[in-house]
Design a protein around this motif. Sequence first.
Motif, PDB file in Angstrom:
ATOM      1  N   GLY A 273       0.797  -1.223   0.000  1.00 62.63           N
ATOM      2  CA  GLY A 273       0.000   0.000   0.000  1.00 62.63           C
ATOM      3  C   GLY A 273       0.826   1.268   0.000  1.00 62.63           C
ATOM      4  N   GLN A 274       2.142   1.175   0.148  1.00 59.67           N
ATOM      5  CA  GLN A 274       3.006   2.354   0.155  1.00 59.67           C
ATOM      6  C   GLN A 274       3.652   2.539  -1.215  1.00 59.67           C
ATOM      7  N   GLU A 275       3.675   3.787  -1.671  1.00 63.76           N
ATOM      8  CA  GLU A 275       4.221   4.099  -2.988  1.00 63.76           C
ATOM      9  C   GLU A 275       5.722   3.840  -3.033  1.00 63.76           C
ATOM     10  N   PHE A 276       6.149   3.172  -4.089  1.00 64.30           N
ATOM     11  CA  PHE A 276       7.574   2.922  -4.286  1.00 64.30           C
ATOM     12  C   PHE A 276       8.136   4.001  -5.206  1.00 64.30           C
ATOM     13  N   SER A 277       9.254   4.584  -4.810  1.00 63.03           N
ATOM     14  CA  SER A 277       9.844   5.685  -5.560  1.00 63.03           C
ATOM     15  C   SER A 277      10.543   5.163  -6.812  1.00 63.03           C
ATOM     16  N   LEU A 278      10.069   5.618  -7.970  1.00 63.09           N
ATOM     17  CA  LEU A 278      10.654   5.209  -9.249  1.00 63.09           C
ATOM     18  C   LEU A 278      11.580   6.309  -9.765  1.00 63.09           C
ATOM     19  N   PRO A 279      12.664   5.940 -10.436  1.00 61.24           N
ATOM     20  CA  PRO A 279      13.538   6.966 -11.029  1.00 61.24           C
ATOM     21  C   PRO A 279      12.844   7.627 -12.206  1.00 61.24           C
ATOM     22  N   HIS A 280      13.259   8.838 -12.541  1.00 52.84           N
ATOM     23  CA  HIS A 280      12.671   9.545 -13.675  1.00 52.84           C
ATOM     24  C   HIS A 280      13.150   8.914 -14.983  1.00 52.84           C
ATOM     25  N   ALA A 281      12.222   8.643 -15.880  1.00 52.46           N
ATOM     26  CA  ALA A 281      12.575   8.037 -17.167  1.00 52.46           C
ATOM     27  C   ALA A 281      13.213   9.052 -18.109  1.00 52.46           C
ATOM     28  N   VAL A 282      12.918  10.323 -17.926  1.00 53.60           N
ATOM     29  CA  VAL A 282      13.514  11.381 -18.741  1.00 53.60           C
ATOM     30  C   VAL A 282      14.442  12.199 -17.859  1.00 53.60           C
ATOM     31  N   GLY A 283      15.690  12.311 -18.292  1.00 56.66           N
ATOM     32  CA  GLY A 283      16.693  12.997 -17.489  1.00 56.66           C
ATOM     33  C   GLY A 283      17.200  14.269 -18.130  1.00 56.66           C
ATOM     34  N   ASP A 284      18.437  14.594 -17.830  1.00 62.73           N
ATOM     35  CA  ASP A 284      19.052  15.830 -18.323  1.00 62.73           C
ATOM     36  C   ASP A 284      19.463  15.676 -19.788  1.00 62.73           C
ATOM     37  N   ARG A 285      19.792  16.792 -20.385  1.00 58.45           N
ATOM     38  CA  ARG A 285      20.250  16.784 -21.773  1.00 58.45           C
ATOM     39  C   ARG A 285      21.646  16.170 -21.853  1.00 58.45           C
ATOM     40  N   VAL A 286      21.829  15.208 -22.756  1.00 57.69           N
ATOM     41  CA  VAL A 286      23.135  14.550 -22.897  1.00 57.69           C
ATOM     42  C   VAL A 286      23.823  14.919 -24.201  1.00 57.69           C
ATOM     43  N   VAL A 287      23.063  15.361 -25.197  1.00 54.71           N
ATOM     44  CA  VAL A 287      23.641  15.969 -26.400  1.00 54.71           C
ATOM     45  C   VAL A 287      22.842  17.230 -26.690  1.00 54.71           C
ATOM     46  N   SER A 288      23.443  18.158 -27.408  1.00 51.01           N
ATOM     47  CA  SER A 288      22.775  19.432 -27.662  1.00 51.01           C
ATOM     48  C   SER A 288      21.544  19.245 -28.535  1.00 51.01           C
ATOM     49  N   ARG A 289      20.652  20.216 -28.452  1.00 56.06           N
ATOM     50  CA  ARG A 289      19.468  20.155 -29.311  1.00 56.06           C
ATOM     51  C   ARG A 289      19.870  20.230 -30.778  1.00 56.06           C
ATOM     52  N   ASN A 290      20.879  21.021 -31.082  1.00 60.88           N
ATOM     53  CA  ASN A 290      21.354  21.104 -32.459  1.00 60.88           C
ATOM     54  C   ASN A 290      21.749  19.725 -32.976  1.00 60.88           C
ATOM     55  N   THR A 291      22.476  18.960 -32.152  1.00 59.29           N
ATOM     56  CA  THR A 291      22.906  17.623 -32.553  1.00 59.29           C
ATOM     57  C   THR A 291      21.717  16.685 -32.713  1.00 59.29           C
ATOM     58  N   ALA A 292      20.853  16.628 -31.701  1.00 57.88           N
ATOM     59  CA  ALA A 292      19.712  15.707 -31.733  1.00 57.88           C
ATOM     60  C   ALA A 292      18.775  16.029 -32.894  1.00 57.88           C
ATOM     61  N   ASP A 293      18.418  17.291 -33.034  1.00 53.36           N
ATOM     62  CA  ASP A 293      17.511  17.674 -34.111  1.00 53.36           C
ATOM     63  C   ASP A 293      18.167  17.493 -35.476  1.00 53.36           C
ATOM     64  N   GLY A 294      19.489  17.693 -35.543  1.00 50.92           N
ATOM     65  CA  GLY A 294      20.195  17.453 -36.801  1.00 50.92           C
ATOM     66  C   GLY A 294      20.079  16.014 -37.245  1.00 50.92           C
ATOM     67  N   LEU A 295      20.210  15.081 -36.301  1.00 54.02           N
ATOM     68  CA  LEU A 295      20.069  13.664 -36.641  1.00 54.02           C
ATOM     69  C   LEU A 295      18.650  13.332 -37.067  1.00 54.02           C
ATOM     70  N   THR A 296      17.666  13.915 -36.382  1.00 56.37           N
ATOM     71  CA  THR A 296      16.278  13.680 -36.791  1.00 56.37           C
ATOM     72  C   THR A 296      16.057  14.145 -38.219  1.00 56.37           C
ATOM     73  N   SER A 297      16.577  15.335 -38.536  1.00 67.17           N
ATOM     74  CA  SER A 297      16.438  15.872 -39.891  1.00 67.17           C
ATOM     75  C   SER A 297      17.097  14.959 -40.919  1.00 67.17           C
ATOM     76  N   VAL A 298      18.309  14.513 -40.618  1.00 69.15           N
ATOM     77  CA  VAL A 298      19.032  13.625 -41.531  1.00 69.15           C
ATOM     78  C   VAL A 298      18.254  12.322 -41.731  1.00 69.15           C
ATOM     79  N   MET A 299      17.715  11.774 -40.661  1.00 70.03           N
ATOM     80  CA  MET A 299      17.043  10.475 -40.780  1.00 70.03           C
ATOM     81  C   MET A 299      15.664  10.552 -41.424  1.00 70.03           C
ATOM     82  N   THR A 300      15.096  11.745 -41.548  1.00 69.56           N
ATOM     83  CA  THR A 300      13.860  11.830 -42.335  1.00 69.56           C
ATOM     84  C   THR A 300      14.141  11.475 -43.784  1.00 69.56           C
TER      85      THR A 300
END
Length: 758
Positions: free
Chosen positions: A538-565
């Motif tokens: 009956g007690q809530e178990f603490s789960l880690p956050h599935a989404v964390g801090d930025r590990v690569v820049s937005r420019n890098t991540a969005d660049g890969l998305t653009s390339v893979m389209t």
Amino acid sequence: MGRADARRAQKKGGRPERGGGKAGKKSGIRRFFTWKMLLAYFVAVIALGAGTFYALYLYVDVPKGNSAAKLQSNIYKTSDGKTIARIGEVNREEVPLSKVPEVVQHAVVAAENKNFYNDPGVDLKGTARGIVNTVMGRGKQGGSTITQQYVKNYYLDQRQTVTRKVKELIISLKVQDEKSKNEILEGYLNTSYYGRGAYGIQAAARAYYNKDIDKVTLEEGAYLAALLQAPSQYDWATATEAGKANAKARWGYVLDKMVEQKWLPADERQRMTFKEPGKPKAALGLSGQNGYLVEAAKREIIRDLAAQGRKESEFAAGGWTITLSIDSKKQKALEKAVKDQLIDDLDPKSREVDGHVQAGAVSVDPKTGKVVALYGGQDFVQHQISNATRADYQPASTFKPIILASALQNESKTQDKRPVTPSAIYDGTNQRPVVGPGGGGYAPENEDQQSYGPITVQQAMNDSVNSVFAQMVVDVGMDKVKKTATELGMKGDFQETPAMALGAMGASPMEMAGVYSTLNNHGKKVTPSVIKSATQGGQEFSLPHAVGDRVVSRNTADGLTSVMTQVVNDGTAKVVASGAYQVAGKTGTSDDNKSAWFAGYTPDLVTTVGLFGEAQGGKQVTLQGTGGGGRVNGGTYPAKIWSAYNSAVFGDDDEAKFDLETEDGYAPPPPPHTSTGTPSQGKSATPTPSGKSQSASSTPSSNKSPSKDPTPTGGKHTPPTPPVPPTTNTGTATGSTNTAKPDPNDNRPNGGRQQQLP
């Protein structure tokens, strides 16, 4: 002062001063720290401690053994509250010590407490260390004797508090006085947890060797004893390679300690070989996908417990309600897609290879990191290794975007010091030797041994050109590529070699879903989680956050998305292109065709699909000929499953557009006749406008049809810039072996020399 006065002064504790002065007196705080006073304080503290301990000893009673009686089921539910399984009914059968072979008894004692038969029942030093660790918040306890572990298992609980540790010490002393060593050992063997849901050594013998404990050999008993240290990590059926190595090492340690204690002759020990335990049997109610979902959730909870310094036996003891993040509609759609696109096409009776095909898939919401659908295999009862979480097959070319991501993130340069960008020109010649530190002459084949000559990184990604990415791995730095891979979500337990370019390491669909989710989420780390919530008693178990801090820049991540389209619009993944919503993704096919992948995503959903060739005994075999066809590419069954699933989920949602902000996005193809000699590795075919991804040029790079979507990255584009031919590079930094000049009478790009994959 006369002699009489001096004697009187000495009797009073004084001392005559020279020159007839008065005797000196100590004053202030020094009066309380004479050596006599310090000795008195020490004795007082010892007496107080002994008195306190004696009072506690009289006050604390040995409780009734009831922890085993409280074992309960664990309940698993989907996100909409539907119960899919109840697992964890007590799997324990008490046996008398006389039924446990003496050699197995000795194996357990050698592993856990070699001085058990002669010790006082407690380890004061280990207990003190455990109390200090608990007070300091270090989580793990100090050493414990078998008596203390039995007390913890049978009379107390697994909470890590100073109070519980003190109780454990006192109760252990009392139990030591009340019970014989054989009674204590019997209780310990019957209450300990061995993994696979097995409490007690009899249940463990059935779970691992499918026999009663009195039929277990010493070699088998040594493995059961080794399991007590880390049940899940040492379970041979699910352990990683490192876990198996540790299990065998622990098995050897147990036998060596038996030799040390004179319980096993040294020459007999040398003749012993490790016997692998059998595979676990599926529990009732875990047929179909339910077993895979339950196992995925169980592994997460055990992982999170360990991160909190707690033991997996807490989970096995039951009383948990786990709500999965699985969306029932999406789960059904994924199962149907696999059936319609793959299973219905297989005929194991007519084609042996069709019986070797294993499919796995994971679908993740990149904004929350939650797994909304998972496919682990056709039936958990028949195949208990989850194809969704197994990491023993190569991810192949689905690793290539990670290489480019590392290049953009590190602002890498080619061997001739030019920026590595999607518009950079590389030499795509088949079996071109890699140049640079660590290259070692590595010269990979392209698929079907196609040679491309000068080619942009964008086109190399579209057509998955091995020779280009093998060179790029060296240009970026293999250590940097590996670092980027681990930051994006891969385990990172692979070698730093140019073969990384071909995805020559192990990875699971779950891992790759995390990598691509991180790119889709603009560089914020996504660790896929199949659990929405969990409660214990009956007690809530603490789960880690599935989404964390930025590990690569937005420019890098969005660049890969653009390339893979463009991999979808004009490359190896055309089969998943949709007129309703945007898609980015990458195919992957291992060079020996033992695995085939498609990892792709829309703005709202990331899904990876893998096919694996597995023969009897777990041997990896080729997928060649599956379904009566030829080679199984990532663009065949995996991409078709992906497309059918997403079509069922999204329908005609034409509002799903990528929101991209990047200077390193999709690079249009260069104009024909851009090079007359050795291609430059770093020339820019067409400058990309600062701040946004560029739309497609009207100049095609080959005889392929133009992209259907001139603005693949969601409308955030500036008008296209006219193509600017690159300056010819007269150096030979690429080490190209393709020096043939293009035919001026051939009006195809590059004089007909540049070939394209279908």
